[in-house]
Design an enzyme around this catalytic site. Structure first.
Site, PDB file in Angstrom:
ATOM      1  N   SER A  93       1.003  -1.276   0.044  1.00 46.77           N
ATOM      2  CA  SER A  93       0.082   0.073   0.086  1.00 46.77           C
ATOM      3  C   SER A  93       0.774   1.202   0.021  1.00 46.77           C
ATOM      4  CB  SER A  93      -0.942  -0.017   1.232  1.00 46.77           C
ATOM      5  OG  SER A  93      -1.571   1.209   1.332  1.00 46.77           O
ATOM      6  N   TYR A 153      -1.110  -0.507  10.320  1.00 46.42           N
ATOM      7  CA  TYR A 153      -1.284  -0.930   9.107  1.00 46.42           C
ATOM      8  C   TYR A 153      -0.141  -0.466   7.971  1.00 46.42           C
ATOM      9  CZ  TYR A 153      -3.636  -1.144   4.351  1.00 46.42           C
ATOM     10  OH  TYR A 153      -3.777  -1.573   3.013  1.00 46.42           O
TER      11      TYR A 153
END
Length: 262
Positions: free
Chosen positions: A140, A153
């Site tokens: 990501s 995350y």
């Protein structure tokens, strides 16, 4: 005609993983779908069998459960027809770091980092011996941007990028292709896990466009693919700045600015 290599995709019941299953099936690859939601996978598999006529296999697995990870590891180690691993399974958490429980953080790291690493570790030696194969790790852009506030995350996704780059250096000379795909905001169910309304977020990419772009990078054999980045030169400058520091990171003495003066 020689059969194309089988593609094993984790998190294949929805979102990015489901689209990867669709796209590789349409390229003529047999597919092994791995996820917890067997009913969703069955629906996708039934459609793809009709539309593509390729073999679609379903494996139910919770990659936060060690026994299930071991089952997929065994398949990756032993099945010589498996030539591509798409490490897509992942999740996010709602709230900030101080609001997230240690148990939830442990499960997040277990899925986003530990399971991904174990599966890559299971298949990499066989690929290296064969001199071919591909590992696609879904990261990501959050892994590049602590400013976005998704601390744990983002840290897991930074790990995915680093691991992929390291494996590229180690496995690339042995004929194994490793790709890190760094999506930006993508219209998937991950936002529900993060407690966010995807419709309230600007600049969210459709999942089909994300995967199609990632596969362009795959075909070009890019090490890092960032589908949302318009100017490749920005990434190249980022990498150049990082590598320019390397000679200065191994020094016998501390930098002058850290040395005490009398």
């Amino acid at each position: 005609m020689q059969q194309k290599p089988t593609v094993l995709i984790t998190g294949a019941s929805t979102g990015i993983g489901a689209v990867y299953a669709d796209r590789f099936a349409r390229r003529g690859h047999p597919i092994v779908m791995v996820a917890r939601d067997i009913e969703r996978m069955q629906k996708i598999a039934a459609r793809l069998r009709i539309e593509t006529a390729v073999e679609i296999e379903i494996l139910k697995a919770d990659l936060n459960e060690s026994a299930d990870v071991m089952k997929i590891e065994t398949r990756l180690r032993d099945d010589s027809n498996l030539g591509v691993l798409v490490n897509n399974a992942g999740t996010a958490l709602p709230g900030t770091f101080i609001e997230q429980s240690s148990e939830d953080v442990t499960r997040l790291v277990g899925l986003n980092v530990t399971a991904l690493t174990r599966l890559a570790s299971a298949v990499a030696p066989r690929f290296a011996r064969a001199g071919q194969g591909a590992i696609v790790n879904i990261g990501s852009v959050v892994g590049l941007a602590p400013e976005l506030g998704m601390s744990v995350y983002g840290a897991t996704k930074a790990f995915v990028l680093f691991l992929s780059q390291g494996l590229h250096l180690e496995l690339g000379p042995k004929g194994v292709y490793v790709q890190a795909v760094l999506p930006s905001g993508t219209r998937t169910e991950l936002w529900q896990h993060a407690g966010r309304d995807v419709n309230a977020i600007e600049g969210v990419m459709d999942v089909d466009e994300l995967v199609d772009a990632a596969l362009v990078g795959f075909d070009k054999r890019e090490t890092v693919t960032i589908p949302a980045l318009p100017d490749l030169a920005q990434w190249e400058r980022y990498e150049a700045a990082r590598t320019a520091m390397l000679p200065n990171l191994r020094q016998q003495r501390a930098a002058v600015r850290y040395q005490r003066t009398a």
